[in-house]
Design an enzyme around this catalytic site. Structure first.
Site, PDB file in Angstrom:
ATOM      1  N   ARG A   9       0.836  -1.220   0.000  1.00 32.70           N
ATOM      2  CA  ARG A   9       0.000   0.000   0.000  1.00 32.70           C
ATOM      3  C   ARG A   9       0.861   1.257   0.000  1.00 32.70           C
ATOM      4  O   ARG A   9       0.435   2.305  -0.482  1.00 32.70           O
ATOM      5  CB  ARG A   9      -1.017  -0.018   1.145  1.00 32.70           C
ATOM      6  N   SER A  36      -4.304   5.005   5.973  1.00 31.77           N
ATOM      7  CA  SER A  36      -4.054   3.560   5.925  1.00 31.77           C
ATOM      8  C   SER A  36      -3.865   3.053   4.498  1.00 31.77           C
ATOM      9  O   SER A  36      -3.024   2.200   4.246  1.00 31.77           O
ATOM     10  CB  SER A  36      -5.224   2.799   6.553  1.00 31.77           C
ATOM     11  N   GLU A  57     -18.982   5.052   1.591  1.00 30.85           N
ATOM     12  CA  GLU A  57     -18.362   4.362   0.450  1.00 30.85           C
ATOM     13  C   GLU A  57     -19.267   4.319  -0.778  1.00 30.85           C
ATOM     14  O   GLU A  57     -18.799   4.396  -1.910  1.00 30.85           O
ATOM     15  CB  GLU A  57     -17.958   2.934   0.845  1.00 30.85           C
ATOM     16  N   PHE A  82     -15.021  -2.535   2.940  1.00 30.37           N
ATOM     17  CA  PHE A  82     -16.049  -1.499   2.891  1.00 30.37           C
ATOM     18  C   PHE A  82     -16.368  -1.062   1.456  1.00 30.37           C
ATOM     19  O   PHE A  82     -17.507  -0.761   1.146  1.00 30.37           O
ATOM     20  CB  PHE A  82     -15.644  -0.320   3.770  1.00 30.37           C
ATOM     21  N   HIS A 108      -6.039  -3.831   2.971  1.00 30.64           N
ATOM     22  CA  HIS A 108      -6.559  -4.527   4.152  1.00 30.64           C
ATOM     23  C   HIS A 108      -7.541  -5.643   3.801  1.00 30.64           C
ATOM     24  O   HIS A 108      -8.494  -5.913   4.527  1.00 30.64           O
ATOM     25  CB  HIS A 108      -7.195  -3.539   5.135  1.00 30.64           C
ATOM     26  N   ARG A 166      -2.908  -5.728   4.264  1.00 28.98           N
ATOM     27  CA  ARG A 166      -2.440  -4.704   5.185  1.00 28.98           C
ATOM     28  C   ARG A 166      -0.936  -4.848   5.445  1.00 28.98           C
ATOM     29  O   ARG A 166      -0.232  -3.859   5.610  1.00 28.98           O
ATOM     30  CB  ARG A 166      -3.187  -4.860   6.513  1.00 28.98           C
TER      31      ARG A 166
END
Lengths: 314, 288
Positions: A9, A36, A57, A82, A108, A166
């Protein structure tokens, strides 16, 4: 076996920032998780082209669609759970059906989220995104591939889903690697069995191949980062030349990459195969390494599975 | 002398508005006939909400919006999002009458191989986004409006919402975002016909006090009679003068407007007229 561990990421965020410098049409959206997902790297440098839609979202996906209709190349990011979970209908109706130029890049994904538990551990996103017509589904194995993939999809017109985890993953490619949609990469040649892996399981597959080598078994290792379009040719060739297939993924074994491979094999070149993955159960809280042990996402399990497939092969 | 001039100006103004209304009313009547014929030929579709939205869509396509049927992808065109996608027979009729495609094509609605899908698809020139699954159009409009701002373009974004779909949470996510980004280039119109498939909106899941809800979300709110062209157009044009704030016009309408037995009827939300009903409807709409 591996030395250099990094967060894909972070490679995503850095690549976005570079693309932002190169191209004015890049617009990035996030839903309150930019620190994140690392879209923050882009946001800090290009605040005018970054929109944080808050914890909303479904709206983020619609806004991405609207921006794409005005000629923007839109990256929309948040946790896989999400975006895909809550935004499925929006992705289908407003992005994939109209075939808009939106890249849904998530982080994630899978059980390696760790402590957050099952509510955050999506194990079905590859299934949900792969069954959508017009959609492309890619899963990078390391930071080099992440960068190359993000660059490739920025140049591709149309909807793309990219899934990252993640945690840190070992670097397996050098800079000469190139990502091509629809083309898998063979990381290690072998004749006895083929291990087809994605994401965090690619490095596990390489470790498993080393173990198998000690037992005198020559395993081919394939990174099937292009889950859709799937590289059927490489799968069929592996089946023909090695006669047995093991797939490995941090996803539900039901309707994941392994199922896509099985579907190709059963129709075009049936051989003995077995899927390593999460056995159709929800995850739970725990350290991500412990979780990977518990759910069989280990080199050891890939070795064991390979030996079983070899037995059936004979 | 000045007084006389002023009287003349006023007379001209009134006259021009009367002419405008006459022209738009004629177009609306034509569009209503198209709607009934389209849905009758298709054997399925949504007459109720198509008829209630007729004046709104007619006002937009034949007076308010800057668009070019010969150049549907013109970069500075005003955008229209039909969030209540099931009212597409009205939109298709307005597009055809504007010249985007031949009116004969209207009779292919919902048929195999037709560009005129049961809900709007981008196969049709003049349609910028697929809709159909409710509650998503306002989000798309927010994206379009942000796109205009990024490119410093002056086009406006219009979105037609059904009242039933205001029950979708995403609409309010989008409403929040439009106000947050101060998107003065968005005008949303609610087709407030008060009926949804299962009955009255206030019985199923009440929306009132609707104007206050939008106000609380930071929107400029106007209420109009959604079948009165002057009211619709005045509300939209006055809204243009209010900067930095999204505008919503709650257009009070009658479901099935224009066809006696469809007016106020829940049954005709998603049901085509039968042969006899078709004849009566067309007669009422001035054909035969």
């Amino acid at each position: 076996m591996f030395k250099d561990y990094k967060y894909p990421r972070e490679a995503y965020g850095k690549t976005l920032r570079e693309l932002g410098r190169e191209r004015k049409d890049i617009v990035v959206l996030d839903a309150d998780l930019s620190s994140s997902t690392k879209t923050k790297f882009f946001a800090d440098e290009f605040p005018d082209r970054f929109f944080n839609l808050g914890v909303a979202e479904q709206n983020m996906i619609g806004v991405a669609a609207g921006l794409a209709t005005t000629g923007k190349t839109v990256f929309a990011s948040s946790f896989a759970m999400f975006v895909v979970g809550r935004g499925y209908d929006q992705i289908r109706q407003s992005i994939v059906y109209p075939k808009l130029n939106v890249k849904i890049v998530t982080t994630h994904a899978g059980i390696t989220v760790g402590g957050d538990g099952a509510s955050h551990q999506i194990i079905e996103d590859i299934a949900l995104m792969s069954v959508l017509p017009n959609m492309n589904v890619f899963v990078p194995a390391d930071c080099v591939e992440t960068e190359k993939m993000i660059r490739a999809i920025a140049d591709h017109k149309g909807p793309v889903y990219v899934r990252m985890g993640r945690s840190k993953v070992p670097t397996i490619y050098d800079d000469s690697f190139e990502f091509h949609p629809g083309r898998a990469s063979i990381l290690k040649e072998g004749n006895d069995i083929s291990i087809i892996a994605i994401g965090i399981m690619v490095s596990k597959a390489l470790e498993a191949a080393e173990e198998l080598k000690k037992k005198g078994i020559s395993a081919r290792v394939i990174n099937m980062s292009t889950v859709k379009p799937l590289d059927e040719e490489t799968i069929i060739k592996a089946a023909r030349e090695t006669g047995g297939i093991v797939t490995a993924e941090e996803h539900n074994v039901t309707m994941g990459m392994g199922s896509a491979v099985a579907s190709v094999l059963s129709e075009k070149y049936p051989v003995s195969m077995f899927k390593c993955g999460i056995p159709d159960v929800f995850g739970e809280s725990g350290d991500y390494k412990e979780l990977m042990e518990k759910y069989g996402l280990t080199a050891d399990n890939v070795v064991k599975t390979s030996l079983n497939v070899l037995k059936r092969k004979r | 002398m000045i007084l006389k001039q002023m009287i003349t100006m006023k007379e001209n103004f009134v006259k021009s508005r009367e002419e405008r209304t006459k022209r738009l009313e004629e177009m609306a009547l034509k569009i209503r006939r198209h709607i009934i014929r389209e849905i009758y030929e298709a054997g399925s579709g949504h007459p109720g909400g198509s008829l209630s939205a007729t004046e709104i869509i007619t006002a937009l396509y034949f007076h308010i919006m800057k668009h070019d049927p010969k150049n549907p992808k013109w970069e500075n065109r005003d955008r229209f999002v039909l969030s209540k996608g099931h009212s597409c027979p009205t939109l298709y009729a307005a597009l055809a009458e504007s010249g985007y495609f031949d009116v004969k094509e209207l009779l292919t609605l919902r048929k195999l191989g037709s560009r005129l899908q049961g809900h709007p698809s981008m196969k049709i020139p003049g349609i910028d986004i697929c809709t159909g699954s409710l509650g998503q159009g306002l989000s798309v409009a927010v994206g379009m409006a942000l796109g205009a701002r990024l490119d410093s373009r002056l086009y406006r974004v219009f979105v037609l919402l059904g009242d039933g779909e205001l029950q979708c949470g995403e609409v309010w996510e989008a409403a929040m975002a439009a106000a947050h980004y101060k998107l003065g280039n968005i005008t949303a119109i609610v087709d407030r016909n008060r009926l949804q498939i299962d009955g009255n909106t206030e019985t199923i899941m009440s929306l009132e006090p609707l104007p206050f809800k939008f106000k609380a979300f930071g929107w400029h709110v106007t209420e109009v009679n959604g079948h009165n062209f002057n009211e619709i157009i005045d509300a939209i044009e006055k809204g243009f003068k209010i900067k930095g704030k999204p505008k919503v016009i709650i257009a009070h309408t009658t479901k099935g407007k224009g066809v006696s037995f469809m007016e106020g009827s829940v049954a005709f939300h998603g049901k085509p007229p039968n042969d006899e009903q078709f004849k009566i409807a067309m007669k009422e709409l001035g054909e035969y």
